[in-house]
Design an enzyme around this catalytic site. Sequence first.
Site, PDB file in Angstrom:
ATOM      1  N   PHE A 123       0.652  14.411  -4.196  1.00 53.13           N
ATOM      2  CA  PHE A 123       1.209  13.842  -5.252  1.00 53.13           C
ATOM      3  C   PHE A 123       1.320  15.158  -6.117  1.00 53.13           C
ATOM      4  CE2 PHE A 123       2.008  11.537  -9.137  1.00 53.13           C
ATOM      5  CZ  PHE A 123       2.919  10.937  -8.793  1.00 53.13           C
ATOM      6  N   ASP A 192      -8.437  11.337  -4.408  1.00 51.05           N
ATOM      7  CA  ASP A 192      -7.420  10.687  -5.280  1.00 51.05           C
ATOM      8  C   ASP A 192      -7.110   9.560  -4.541  1.00 51.05           C
ATOM      9  OD1 ASP A 192      -5.238   9.680  -6.810  1.00 51.05           O
ATOM     10  OD2 ASP A 192      -4.460  11.404  -6.976  1.00 51.05           O
ATOM     11  N   TYR A 217      -2.741   0.869 -12.602  1.00 52.90           N
ATOM     12  CA  TYR A 217      -1.262  -0.041 -12.727  1.00 52.90           C
ATOM     13  C   TYR A 217      -0.554  -0.310 -11.189  1.00 52.90           C
ATOM     14  CZ  TYR A 217       0.528   4.999 -12.483  1.00 52.90           C
ATOM     15  OH  TYR A 217       0.727   6.354 -12.304  1.00 52.90           O
ATOM     16  N   LYS A 218      -1.445   0.121 -10.384  1.00 56.12           N
ATOM     17  CA  LYS A 218      -0.724  -0.202  -9.157  1.00 56.12           C
ATOM     18  C   LYS A 218      -1.176  -1.507  -8.322  1.00 56.12           C
ATOM     19  CE  LYS A 218       0.119   4.748  -8.032  1.00 56.12           C
ATOM     20  NZ  LYS A 218       1.648   4.827  -8.356  1.00 56.12           N
ATOM     21  N   ARG A 364      10.700   3.576   0.763  1.00 56.45           N
ATOM     22  CA  ARG A 364       9.615   2.981   0.662  1.00 56.45           C
ATOM     23  C   ARG A 364       9.533   1.707   0.321  1.00 56.45           C
ATOM     24  NH1 ARG A 364       4.811   5.753  -3.058  1.00 56.45           N
ATOM     25  NH2 ARG A 364       6.036   4.544  -4.724  1.00 56.45           N
TER      26      ARG A 364
END
Length: 405
Positions: A123, A192, A217-218, A364
């Site tokens: 990422f 991560d 927030y996921k 995705r």
Amino acid sequence: MLERARILDEGDPLKGFRERFLVPEGVIYLDGNSLGCLPKATPHRLAEVVQGEWGEGLIRSWNSADWITLPQRVGAKIAPLIGAQPHEVIACDSVSVNLYKLISAALPMRPGRKTVLSEPGNFPTDVYMIEGLEKQGLAERRLAPRERLFEALDEDVALLLLTHAHYKTGELFDMVELTRAAHDAGALVLWDLSHSGGALPVDLSDCNADFAVGCGYKYLNGGPGAPAYAFVAGRLQAEVAQPLSGWMGHARPFAFSDDYAPAPGVDRLLCGTPGILGLAALEVGVDLIAEIGVERLHAKSQALSEFFRQCLSESGVELELVSPTDPAQRGSQLSFRHTEAYAICQALIARGVIGDFRDPDILRFGFASAYLRFEDMAEAARHVAEVLETGEWQREEFRQRAAVT
């Protein structure tokens, strides 16, 4: 497919939890791996904080509502979701900021070494943070393909920084094996967990991890820009000297000393005054995920993703799967490659099927199983088939890329 889906939904032990989230009517939400749905309890909790604790309690609420320990309290609730001890996790700042703090802290713990090893295609914020420290002369960035990471772990590597579940493909790293290999090479490890925390079982203690970060927030449903969290193994906490020596990370912040003294334990990762509204919202999401249970969420996610693949196949859809075919080797997502992935994604969104696109050609779909149904999988597969069969994605409005997608 729809009839089979409804039978599966009827037997789903988690079916009642969908009612605990706000899922808009007519929307099939397959993007919980970017932003989780709103728990219905969150607005009420925020109203309590805003109207009661802030509006009436005012500054007294730092004590009377225990705002001052909210980072530690939320961190302690996240800890069992990632296989950590309560005193090893704190909720604060963003993933990017926490990466900076922990990379910077790790480097002096390995004197004579400056290399931070990661993989190309990690990422972006992870590798950007290494690059930023490199430009300051504090680190050296090394990127090695995942199949060559073991051989890249040499005597120059101070820290191995990897994302457990890859953000594009969902492919999982073996945390135990890579952590062991890094330790054997004399390096520390920073994981991560942004695409795995709250979605699949993680055991930082079992794999002997040193550091970790993750976002709120996921899969933790903390809301847009929710506070992140950071983990430091208890055995290392006394050695950690993070560079952002803000007043909340001080051993005695209200002594107002001119000289900095780090707080004991993981509290030293704090920096500025914590955002109470964000932490309060995150706590609601964390409590709900803990109530459901990560093991159960993961099992259902695997079942949902496999049923989705089956529905696509039976609908005659041929998309190149770039995620591992074995659900045990991927996170809670499926990613497909198509040259027109962006336009297909936009056409699906127009139909109420919200997945997402990752440049240059990845379509995705995320499976946040707390609020998704098997019926959603059947219907989403039908929409994918129709968009591809009719060429609907070729419409000009779906091919024009906006600045933000």
